[in-house]
Design an enzyme around this catalytic site. Sequence first.
Site, PDB file in Angstrom:
ATOM      1  N   ARG A  56      -8.926  -0.335   7.141  1.00  0.00           N
ATOM      2  CA  ARG A  56      -7.814  -0.657   6.238  1.00  0.00           C
ATOM      3  C   ARG A  56      -6.483  -0.230   6.873  1.00  0.00           C
ATOM      4  NH1 ARG A  56     -12.007  -1.528   4.774  1.00  0.00           N
ATOM      5  NH2 ARG A  56     -11.409  -3.512   5.655  1.00  0.00           N
ATOM      6  N   GLN A  75      -0.440   1.477  -7.716  1.00  0.00           N
ATOM      7  CA  GLN A  75      -1.848   1.794  -7.503  1.00  0.00           C
ATOM      8  C   GLN A  75      -2.252   1.478  -6.062  1.00  0.00           C
ATOM      9  OE1 GLN A  75      -4.439   0.237 -10.775  1.00  0.00           O
ATOM     10  NE2 GLN A  75      -2.502  -0.411 -11.682  1.00  0.00           N
ATOM     11  N   VAL A 105      -2.412   1.564  -1.980  1.00  0.00           N
ATOM     12  CA  VAL A 105      -2.396   2.645  -0.981  1.00  0.00           C
ATOM     13  C   VAL A 105      -1.718   2.218   0.312  1.00  0.00           C
ATOM     14  CG1 VAL A 105      -4.430   3.750  -1.963  1.00  0.00           C
ATOM     15  CG2 VAL A 105      -4.739   2.047  -0.146  1.00  0.00           C
ATOM     16  N   HIS A 161      -2.728   6.415  -6.534  1.00  0.00           N
ATOM     17  CA  HIS A 161      -4.078   6.390  -5.968  1.00  0.00           C
ATOM     18  C   HIS A 161      -4.119   6.850  -4.514  1.00  0.00           C
ATOM     19  CE1 HIS A 161      -5.575   3.357  -9.239  1.00  0.00           C
ATOM     20  NE2 HIS A 161      -5.492   4.598  -9.671  1.00  0.00           N
ATOM     21  N   SER A 216      -4.180  -5.720 -13.606  1.00  0.00           N
ATOM     22  CA  SER A 216      -4.798  -6.226 -14.834  1.00  0.00           C
ATOM     23  C   SER A 216      -4.556  -5.301 -16.016  1.00  0.00           C
ATOM     24  CB  SER A 216      -6.308  -6.365 -14.625  1.00  0.00           C
ATOM     25  OG  SER A 216      -6.905  -5.096 -14.418  1.00  0.00           O
ATOM     26  N   ALA A 242       3.266 -12.643  -8.259  1.00  0.00           N
ATOM     27  CA  ALA A 242       4.416 -11.776  -8.000  1.00  0.00           C
ATOM     28  C   ALA A 242       5.494 -12.500  -7.204  1.00  0.00           C
ATOM     29  CB  ALA A 242       3.953 -10.528  -7.258  1.00  0.00           C
TER      30      ALA A 242
END
Length: 233
Positions: A57, A87, A89, A105, A172, A215
Amino acid sequence: MKKRITVLTGAGISAESGINTFRDAGGLWEGHDVMDVASPEGFARNPKLVLDFYNQRRRQLPEVLPNEAHKALFKLEEFYDVTIVTQNVDDLHERAGSTNLIHIHGELLKARSTKNENVIITWSKDLNLGDYCEKGHQLRPHIVWFGEAVPLLEQAAIATQNADIVIIIGTSMQVYPAASLIDYTQSGVPIYFIDPQPSVSENNYENLSIIAKTAVEGLPNLVTELTETAKRQ
């Protein structure tokens, strides 16, 4: 004095930059059961798997760029006191220029001691077994895993409570405790919910406006509208 905007962002805003969302409908994340790569138990069972997962990641970050939604949020700072509670990272908000962020998070570009969660260091390369903090304890990703406390949740709640305007993007609002943040909004404060498949209706909350777009599609227009309003005041 500038009005305060608190923005709650989730995976949807990063997805439009090419970062895969947290998990698919099957509860998998990049082919892994989320509990294998996002829980203290998973790390205890197979720390190398977990470290390798987050290394992948982290390596992806230089390959993706902030999108028009990230950039639009930065533009808001000229006219508003903006706090982004995310939220996500990744570091896309920072790279777009945003200056006041709360990563509830955690962050891919940080690592922390497995012994002391308050020992947090900047970390941009691969994180491997044998990488230790100054006290000689193994480092782990600075990510809030399932079953762990969310240290910055109270700070995020205060930012939401103090906001004159709340914007929710790409989340959500179904995953707790992050989903509870909307409930800290003061009565009468406008809430804008931007999501192509909104999970709430305008009957759920007072002063809620739903923008059923992604978005990138929906946020720049809202930012223009809020900017023009600020100029007139």
